[in-house]
Design an enzyme around this catalytic site. Structure first.
Site, mmCIF file in Angstrom:
data_model
loop_
_atom_site.group_PDB
_atom_site.id
_atom_site.type_symbol
_atom_site.label_atom_id
_atom_site.label_comp_id
_atom_site.label_asym_id
_atom_site.label_seq_id
_atom_site.Cartn_x
_atom_site.Cartn_y
_atom_site.Cartn_z
ATOM 1 N N ARG A 127 -5.007 11.615 -10.257
ATOM 2 C CA ARG A 127 -4.451 11.671 -8.903
ATOM 3 C C ARG A 127 -4.627 10.308 -8.226
ATOM 4 O O ARG A 127 -5.728 9.743 -8.256
ATOM 5 C CB ARG A 127 -5.175 12.736 -8.083
ATOM 6 N N ILE A 128 -3.570 9.800 -7.669
ATOM 7 C CA ILE A 128 -3.647 8.546 -6.928
ATOM 8 C C ILE A 128 -3.976 8.907 -5.485
ATOM 9 O O ILE A 128 -3.155 9.469 -4.763
ATOM 10 C CB ILE A 128 -2.327 7.757 -7.042
ATOM 11 N N GLY A 167 -9.104 0.832 -10.284
ATOM 12 C CA GLY A 167 -9.352 -0.519 -9.778
ATOM 13 C C GLY A 167 -9.386 -1.591 -10.851
ATOM 14 O O GLY A 167 -9.262 -2.783 -10.547
ATOM 15 N N GLU A 168 -9.561 -1.209 -12.100
ATOM 16 C CA GLU A 168 -9.657 -2.215 -13.156
ATOM 17 C C GLU A 168 -8.538 -2.095 -14.189
ATOM 18 O O GLU A 168 -8.333 -3.009 -14.991
ATOM 19 C CB GLU A 168 -11.020 -2.106 -13.854
ATOM 20 N N GLY A 187 -13.276 -4.217 -0.662
ATOM 21 C CA GLY A 187 -11.883 -4.595 -0.493
ATOM 22 C C GLY A 187 -10.947 -3.617 -1.161
ATOM 23 O O GLY A 187 -9.726 -3.747 -1.101
ATOM 24 N N GLY A 245 -16.033 -8.678 -4.951
ATOM 25 C CA GLY A 245 -17.215 -8.729 -5.811
ATOM 26 C C GLY A 245 -16.831 -8.921 -7.268
ATOM 27 O O GLY A 245 -17.353 -9.790 -7.946
#
Lengths: 317, 738
Positions: B619-620, B695-696, B473, B244
């Site tokens: 935290r990942i 995510g960015e 995704g 997206g």
């Protein structure tokens, strides 16, 4: 996609007869260009003649010591052929610089010669385009034309020819063998095969309606160092800004053909003659009479630079 | 659950499932073709007819006349929807232009009709037979030409348009070292893999949409507003989304016209945009013009910094907030940011991955490279010297929730081998290649959004999570499953995750890198509620129980979750709501990008040799999917640096290169080697997950690192993206190019 009928030819003769008997028919082989154009209604054939099952898929030696490449030999197979890699390496390299692996598996030798321009206005049917709709005008000339041709253009059209393979074929002085709808065969020098736009940019090649390419033949190998350098905006899977096919001899001589800069694979005898004088002289001769736009004028310098890179790589400069 | 005090120790800290690298749990379904995307839902809506969108052929003006007769008479045509027969339509809150145009035309390729037929081919053919006469009007299509008329936009997602602190003008005037440069970035297209697509079906007055959308609740409410029906009548289903990047945040023409088409022909209708329609029919990221001024002392310590941004959008639209990061990233007592919005009649500008920072960092981080050179300070060291542990506009009373920027710079530099960089440009050569290294900071705001979920356990102890969260995704399925598994003490395999259905509790959705942290925090809240219910059933105090191995334990007593749930199962629902911690603490994610390029000394072809980065984002939750997100974002950053550009034809007002042959994004060959290091960090002010968005972050600054590496290789400083061959060879003289 306009409704169309479809038939599958079993032989060259059958294909030619089908073409002769159907107005608006087109041959289809790999379909990697034609199908896209049909979906966009840029091409609207009424009938498709599938020529994938008529043979013409072999590469054979000729009596003259050259090579005859069947019209339906796939780009991947041609690039991988031992004789091509040994004797006509520039052709193999040009093929591998084009498209993607998947497309090369489908695309054919004859179809590649006939692929159409990537001018963005040609692809948008709401825009005027003399190539798509003769007489409607050219949107590109005063529009976005960074990727388009700088030489061989006309007032009607500045579209570029997108093929890599055809540039190598032009360099190798290939002959295009055809069969007309009436069965007549002829052989067209590649120099005469692609047409400059002039007043008729929709006429792109020398084929008559219904005439089928059966093979492309290459003359005897000429030796030398074979180079294909394609300069583009990303590392793979993009059309050339400028490409150069070259064969360099040990004696300082060479021959050159160019892609991405003209409406057809571009070759100028004077450029070959200038090889001993170095890359700038070759570029100057090749681009004499160029009429670039403000956006694509850089292709002149880039052509010279690409030649310089080739000469540097081959340690001639 | 209200989250308004920093998180304390909680079950997520156990780290048995959360924080472990897991394959995505829906991965097998996706690669075997058994995860159906919107356009493939033949199972849900058999007998769907096909709709084809007809887009406007002009950029601005009016439809003078429409003649549908030839199209209506074409083979297989079932109906045609236009503004004349669609009935009264409202407009959603999130989109700027109307999704069905006419008689007024707001932009090129704005939908003006939907042709519905029994097959795709018939619909597409008939669409060509529509006769539309347009009365074009002069539009405004050139940002540079409209720049001087740009106005102050209203405050939006990025806060107010202008900010300032101290006295920038005086401080800049007195600075020992001054940088004052302008940069431009072009219009960009999301270019996600799956096009916008919807199947719509009506059952009486109830509408179901199988679509591809990042934000379920926004889609439902904007569809309700547009159709003027209650939102309770609408169900929106979007379990799988093929990318997206912000292009599917909003209701778009595919969904609206599928709904109108299905209503018109009385059967389900499916609509997908063809690739060439996407850049002009949907949204894009606006071009920007940016001016940056930095005043520093001779050691590079910043005293004054200003960042002004001009972007354009349709009337009523929003700006590209490209100065956002400049409010928070570096020190300096005297500062100013400003956004101006020009009115353009190009297609709608809107959010694209990391709106604001993605292009703001392309400018700011090149300016910092210029400052480093002007001061003779190493670019990594320069950024360390300008670190600030609080919001520099608000002062020390607003510290960062967590900020491991310096750690990222140091660890990233060491891992990349930054010490091998030759500071003077154009000094490294390998055959025909000029080699260079560049770096840039990474910065992206951390947003948090309320998010709900419900969680159930059945008699066998199997856990199910339901939330309208989407997985575009990114790996939402997996991190949500991990969260529930951790909270309830079951293995990941014992959790089923159901997403993307408006029947489920409203989540944060996917956008602004807020989805991962916010949606898992919502699942955390629901799990806390379920744990309490289970404890109550067991007769234990909720705060004294632990959950392990499918058992609820207290002391040496235990009960199986399945037995407690009983034959009817046990469910709990809650949502996370965020208090004022984002006001009290500046919240952002940080990192450092490094890049090595080779530039052909003759042709100026740029080849990225490797990219590497270190990132701190709380935290990942799943290191595998987080790494994929960062790598993908770095790739997008490289695309922004080197090739991505929608070319505007300012005569007609449209993006000319509207397919994937001409709008270039990077291919594998462009970036052979990418490395990602996550710097350990927990952020207790961000959420109970102690995570932040990731995510960015990877796109923010990546392209500037490429630009700075090109400068280091060649000595050519380009400030107009993308950095293409033509621009490089125009600057060849005096550079390391031949």
């Amino acid at each position: 996609m306009k409704p169309f009928t479809y038939s599958r030819a079993a032989s060259v003769e059958e294909a030619a007869q089908a073409a002769a008997s159907t107005q608006g028919a087109r041959f289809i082989a790999g379909g990697t260009n034609l199908l896209d154009l049909m979906k966009l209604q840029i091409e609207t054939p009424t009938h498709l003649i599938d020529v994938n099952h008529i043979g013409l898929d072999r590469i054979e030696g000729t009596q003259e010591g050259g090579l005859r490449i069947g019209a339906l030999v796939r780009n991947s197979d041609l690039a991988a052929d031992k004789r091509v890699r040994r004797d006509y390496a520039v052709l193999s390299r040009a093929l591998l610089a084009g498209a993607s692996g998947q497309l090369r598996n489908k695309a054919t030798t004859a179809g590649n010669l006939l692929q159409r321009t990537r001018c963005p206005y040609f692809y948008d049917t709401r825009m005027p385009c003399n190539k798509r709709k003769p007489g409607s005008g050219c949107s590109a000339m005063k529009g976005i034309n960074r990727g388009l041709a700088i030489i061989g253009t006309s007032e009607a059209c500045i579209a570029q020819h997108p093929s890599d393979m055809a540039v190598a074929m032009r360099l190798l002085d290939a002959q295009v063998e055809t069969m007309a709808a009436d069965g007549a065969r002829r052989s067209i020098p590649i120099a005469d095969f692609h047409k400059l736009p002039g007043d008729t940019p929709h006429v792109e090649h020398a084929l008559k309606p219904g005439e089928l390419i059966t093979a492309v033949t290459l003359p005897r190998p000429v030796g030398g160092t074979h180079v294909y350098r394609k300069v583009r905006d990303r590392s793979s899977y993009a059309f050339a800004l400028v490409s150069v096919a070259a064969i360099l001899g040990k004696d300082g001589g060479g021959r050159f053909a160019f892609g991405g800069i003209a409406p057809r694979p571009w070759r100028v005898e004077a450029a070959d003659a200038a090889a001993p004088a170095g890359p700038s002289a070759v570029a100057e001769a090749a681009l004499a009479g160029a009429r670039p736009t403000a956006q694509n004028a850089f292709k002149q310098g880039l052509t010279a630079r690409t030649l310089a890179s080739i000469f540097r790589q081959e340690a001639r400069a | 659950m209200k989250f308004d005090t920093p998180a304390t120790a909680n079950p997520i800290d156990r780290g048995r499932v959360v924080g472990i690298a897991h394959d995505r749990i829906e991965g097998a379904a996706k690669v075997t073709g058994t995860a159906p995307y919107a356009y493939e839902r033949h199972d849900a809506a058999p007998n769907a007819a096909y709709g084809w969108i007809v887009g406007s052929a002009i950029g601005k003006g009016r439809i003078a006349a429409m003649d549908l007769r030839a199209a209506e008479a074409a083979p297989g045509v079932l109906g045609i929807v236009t503004h004349q027969n669609a009935g009264p339509l409202g407009k959603g809150d999130m989109n700027t232009a109307h999704l069905l145009g006419g008689p007024a035309i707001e932009h090129y390729d704005q939908a003006v009709a939907l042709v519905i037929a029994d097959t795709l081919e018939n619909a597409r053919d008939a669409a060509r037979l529509l006769r539309i006469d347009y009365a074009p009007e002069q539009g405004r299509f050139d940002l540079a030409a409209e720049r001087d008329k740009a106005a102050v936009p209203r405050a939006g997602f990025g806060g107010s348009a202008d900010t300032s602190a101290g006295d920038f003008d005086s401080a800049f005037a007195q600075a020992a070292v001054k940088i004052d440069q302008s940069y431009t970035t072009p219009d960009q297209s999301h270019a996600m893999m799956e096009p916008h697509a919807t199947i719509a079906a009506w059952n009486g007055d109830r509408l179901t949409l199988w679509t591809s959308n990042q934000m379920v609740a926004w889609g439902v409410s904007d569809m309700a507003k547009t159709l003027k029906i209650p939102k309770e009548k609408i169900r929106l289903v979007t379990p799988y989304v093929g990318g997206g990047f912000g292009g599917k945040l909003f209701l778009r023409a595919d969904a609206l016209l599928a709904a109108l088409g299905a209503r018109a022909v009385g059967r389900p209708v499916k609509v997908a945009l063809a690739r060439p329609q996407i850049p002009n029919n949907t949204t894009h990221r606006s071009a920007t013009i940016q001016r940056i001024r930095i005043g520093a002392d001779k050691d590079g310590v910043i005293d004054a910094i200003a960042h002004e941004v001009w972007s354009g959008d349709l009337p009523g639209g929003s700006p590209e907030t490209a100065a956002q990061q400049t409010r928070l990233l570096y020190r300096g007592d005297h500062r100013r940011t400003a956004h101006r919005l020009a009115t353009l009649d190009l297609p709608e500008a809107n959010a694209m991955r990391a709106p604001g920072e993605a292009v703001g960092m392309l400018a700011l981080e090149v300016a910092m490279d210029e400052l480093a050179e002007a001061c003779g300070v190493d670019p990594v060291e320069l950024r360390i010297r300008n670190d600030v542990q609080y919001d520099p506009e608000a002062g020390p009373q607003r510290p960062f929730s967590s900020r491991k920027f310096v750690e990222c710079l140091r660890q990233g530099a060491a891992r990349f081998g930054w010490d091998k960089r030759q500071p003077e440009p154009g000094r490294r050569r390998e055959g025909r290649w000029l080699l260079g290294m560049g770096m840039a900071a990474a910065f992206r705001n951390n947003l948090v959004v309320a998010s709900g979920a419900r969680v159930g356990v059945d008699a066998k102890g199997h856990v199910t999570v339901e939330t309208d969260m989407t997985d575009i995704g990114t790996g939402s399925y997996t991190i949500i499953g991990q969260t529930a598994a951790e909270m309830l003490g079951v293995p990941l395999e014992a959790v089923t995750v159901r997403l993307g259905d408006s029947r489920f509790p409203v989540s944060s959705g996917s956008g602004g890198q807020f989805g991962g942290n916010s949606s898992t925090a919502g699942v955390y809240a629901a799990c806390v509620a379920l744990r309490a219910k289970l404890a109550e059933k067991a007769g234990f105090p909720a705060d004294e129980v632990t959950f392990d191995d499918g058992l609820l334990r207290m002391g040496n007593q235990s009960q199986a979750l399945g037995a407690l749930a009983g034959p009817d199962g046990l469910w709990a629902e809650d949502k996370i709501e965020f208090g004022d911690l984002t006001k009290r603490y500046a919240q952002a994610t940080f990192g450092a990008h490094f890049c090595e390029v080779a530039v052909d000394m003759d042709t100026a072809e740029v080849r990225i040799r490797r990219m590497g980065g270190a990132f701190a984002a709380g935290r990942i939750l799943n290191p595998k999917s987080a790494r994929s997100q960062v790598i993908g974002a770095m790739t997008m950053g490289a695309g922004a640096a080197l090739m991505e550009e929608l070319h505007v034809d300012t005569r007609f007002g449209f993006f000319v290169n509207h397919d994937m042959a001409e709008y270039l994004v990077p291919v594998h060959a462009d970036i052979p080697d990418q490395d990602v290091l996550f710097v350990e960090e927990l952020d207790d002010k961000s959420s109970p997950m102690k995570a932040k968005g990731v995510g960015e972050l990877g796109i923010c600054g990546a392209g500037a690192a490429v630009a700075n590496a090109i400068y280091n290789a060649t000595g050519i400083r380009l400030r107009d993206y993308p950095l293409t061959i033509d621009k490089l060879i125009a600057q060849a003289e005096g550079s390391a190019l031949a």
